[in-house]
Design a protein around this motif. Structure first.
Motif, short mmCIF file in Angstrom:
data_model
loop_
_atom_site.label_atom_id
_atom_site.label_comp_id
_atom_site.label_asym_id
_atom_site.label_seq_id
_atom_site.Cartn_x
_atom_site.Cartn_y
_atom_site.Cartn_z
N LEU A 168 0.82 -1.21 0.00
CA LEU A 168 0.00 0.00 0.00
C LEU A 168 0.85 1.27 0.00
O LEU A 168 0.40 2.33 -0.45
CB LEU A 168 -0.94 0.01 1.21
CG LEU A 168 -2.02 -1.08 1.20
CD1 LEU A 168 -2.80 -1.05 2.51
CD2 LEU A 168 -2.96 -0.90 0.01
N ALA A 189 -3.93 4.21 -8.95
CA ALA A 189 -5.16 4.16 -8.14
C ALA A 189 -5.89 2.84 -8.36
O ALA A 189 -6.43 2.25 -7.41
CB ALA A 189 -6.05 5.35 -8.47
N ASP A 190 -5.93 2.37 -9.62
CA ASP A 190 -6.56 1.08 -9.90
C ASP A 190 -5.84 -0.05 -9.18
O ASP A 190 -6.47 -0.97 -8.64
CB ASP A 190 -6.59 0.83 -11.40
CG ASP A 190 -7.56 1.74 -12.14
OD1 ASP A 190 -8.44 2.31 -11.46
OD2 ASP A 190 -7.40 1.91 -13.37
N SER A 241 -4.11 0.16 -6.41
CA SER A 241 -4.42 0.28 -4.98
C SER A 241 -5.82 -0.24 -4.69
O SER A 241 -6.06 -0.91 -3.69
CB SER A 241 -4.31 1.74 -4.54
OG SER A 241 -2.99 2.23 -4.73
N GLU A 242 -6.75 0.07 -5.61
CA GLU A 242 -8.12 -0.41 -5.42
C GLU A 242 -8.18 -1.94 -5.46
O GLU A 242 -8.90 -2.56 -4.68
CB GLU A 242 -9.02 0.19 -6.49
CG GLU A 242 -10.48 -0.15 -6.31
CD GLU A 242 -11.35 0.50 -7.37
OE1 GLU A 242 -12.58 0.25 -7.36
OE2 GLU A 242 -10.81 1.26 -8.20
N ARG A 243 -7.43 -2.56 -6.39
CA ARG A 243 -7.41 -4.03 -6.47
C ARG A 243 -6.80 -4.63 -5.20
O ARG A 243 -7.27 -5.66 -4.71
CB ARG A 243 -6.63 -4.48 -7.70
CG ARG A 243 -7.34 -4.22 -9.02
CD ARG A 243 -6.66 -5.00 -10.15
NE ARG A 243 -5.28 -4.56 -10.34
CZ ARG A 243 -4.90 -3.58 -11.15
NH1 ARG A 243 -5.83 -2.89 -11.83
NH2 ARG A 243 -3.63 -3.25 -11.29
N THR A 244 -5.76 -3.99 -4.68
CA THR A 244 -5.15 -4.49 -3.45
C THR A 244 -6.14 -4.43 -2.29
O THR A 244 -6.29 -5.40 -1.53
CB THR A 244 -3.90 -3.67 -3.11
OG1 THR A 244 -2.97 -3.75 -4.18
CG2 THR A 244 -3.25 -4.18 -1.84
N ILE A 245 -6.81 -3.30 -2.14
CA ILE A 245 -7.77 -3.15 -1.05
C ILE A 245 -8.93 -4.12 -1.22
O ILE A 245 -9.43 -4.72 -0.26
CB ILE A 245 -8.25 -1.69 -0.98
CG1 ILE A 245 -7.08 -0.77 -0.61
CG2 ILE A 245 -9.39 -1.55 0.02
CD1 ILE A 245 -7.42 0.70 -0.67
N GLU A 246 -9.38 -4.28 -2.47
CA GLU A 246 -10.47 -5.22 -2.73
C GLU A 246 -10.06 -6.64 -2.35
O GLU A 246 -10.85 -7.40 -1.75
CB GLU A 246 -10.87 -5.16 -4.19
CG GLU A 246 -12.01 -6.10 -4.55
CD GLU A 246 -12.30 -6.10 -6.04
OE1 GLU A 246 -13.15 -6.89 -6.48
OE2 GLU A 246 -11.67 -5.30 -6.76
#
Length: 398
Positions: free
Chosen positions: A195, A230-231, A233-238
């Motif tokens: 992250l 950003a994409d 990071s979003e995949r990691t958080i998802e």
């Protein structure tokens, strides 16, 4: 510990004291029942009847000569007649001897019983300490444990038994806790790193790429880069949220045709497989399992996506479903056997991350294992002997 030892001491001591009291009572009863007969036999044998005739006549003032007949006069020599006054003397002497003997027996028995009670309490206290010693060791070890010394073990040196099994079970639990804590620490460190990387990239792009008076083309490139980061990071958080939701278990289970789910995953990744030059072959035999359709779709998608992306140009992927579960085999780089189990850990990769587009964040197999565990299934992987790559299997219980 002190309370348990006191209770065991009371139990053991009470049982031993009860056994001693019962033994004393039985001995006293048996001796009392047969003592008079034994004394009468001994006296009539030792004092002949002929000598009793010379004794003074009975009087009313001398109770020794009471005209009574003993209940058990004892044997007399054949042809000999014993006067009644002789029998009265024998009975009186027998009664006096019996009373004195029983009184002495009772006194000695009570003294012995008191000493036996003290010895019983001491022995019970010692026995309780010996029995509870492993429990004390387990308690002390549990009190000492923390996150820094989970490597310690009880290693109880004792004969096989319930307490030995308890200590071994506790050691096994400590081993599992140690592995879990280590995995959680690695997960936290890897998640922080994953992250932090996109944040650093975004900051650098904003500070360097947009410094000064950038032109429209440069602003467009920076914009695309920021969206890409950003994409990611979003995949990691998802992925992290999906791992957390799977660990909580399933709220509802419905029949899901997994062979159809696998087929849809292959179709969804067909374009990417063609672009990478990977041939995907499907052997879909009927397989219906109870579970969550969304999670199982993600499981099949991750299996096929990993097999396609971690492959070589001109490689091959085989997707098979059947009564035992789903298996995905792919060619690719040679995977060391000792590295295979580590690939199920979050953010683990066979090679270092290169920040290439579509590389992924290393959560694919972790999510597969988590979804499998939520469905009471097992996920395993083996390195292929020929052609490199892996074979990942998810087996569902009937």
């Amino acid at each position: 510990m002190g309370g348990e030892r006191a209770r065991l001491t009371s139990l053991y001591g009470g049982l031993l004291l009860l056994a001693g009291a019962l033994l004393t009572g039985v001995v006293y009863f048996l001796v009392k029942e047969g003592l008079y007969s034994s004394i009468s036999v001994a006296m009539t044998t030792a004092v002949p009847a002929q000598r009793l005739e010379d004794l003074p006549a009975a009087t009313t003032t001398n109770p020794l000569w009471a005209q009574t007949v003993p209940a058990s006069p004892g044997p007399v020599a054949p042809g000999t007649t014993v006067p009644a006054r002789g029998l009265a003397v024998a009975r009186t002497l027998s009664d006096a001897a019996e009373s004195a003997a029983l009184e002495r027996l009772l006194t000695v028995s009570l003294l012995v019983l008191a000493a036996y009670a003290v010895v019983s309490i001491v022995l019970a206290w010692w026995m309780a300490g010996r029995v509870l010693r492993p429990v004390a060791v387990i308690t002390e070890t549990a009190r000492r444990l923390s996150g820094e010394n989970l490597h310690e073990r009880i290693a109880l040196d004792a004969p096989p038994g319930e307490l030995k099994r308890l200590a071994d079970t506790f050691d096994g639990m400590l081993g599992r806790m140690e592995r879990l804590v280590s995995a959680q620490q690695r997960f936290a460190a890897n998640a922080a790193h994953e992250l932090r990387t996109p944040v650093a990239v975004q900051r650098a792009a904003a500070e360097i790429g947009l410094a000064g008076d950038p032109g429209p083309e440069r602003v467009a490139r920076i914009r695309e880069k920021l969206i890409e980061v950003a994409d990611a990071s979003e995949r990691t958080i998802e992925g992290l949220l999906l791992l957390a939701s799977c660990d909580q278990g399933l709220q509802e289970r419905r029949p899901v045709a997994l062979h159809e789910v696998a087929g849809r995953a292959v179709e969804a990744l067909a374009a990417e497989a063609a672009e990478r030059g990977v041939d995907v072959v499907t052997d879909a035999r009927p397989l219906t399992v109870l579970g969550d359709a969304v999670l199982l779709d993600r499981l099949a998608h991750n299996l096929v996506a990993n097999a396609v992306r971690h492959n070589v140009p001109g490689g091959r992927v085989e997707v098979r479903t059947g009564p035992q579960g789903i298996a995905v085999t792919n060619t690719g780089p040679v995977v060391p056997a000792d590295t295979v189990p580590l690939l199920f850990e979050p953010f683990r990769r066979l090679s270092a991350r290169t920040q290439a587009p579509g590389e992924g964040v290393g959560l694919g197999l972790s999510i597969v294992e988590s979804i499998a565990r939520a469905h009471d299934a097992t996920a395993t992987a083996t390195a292929n002997a020929e052609g490199g790559g892996l074979t990942v299997r998810v087996c569902f219980t009937p």
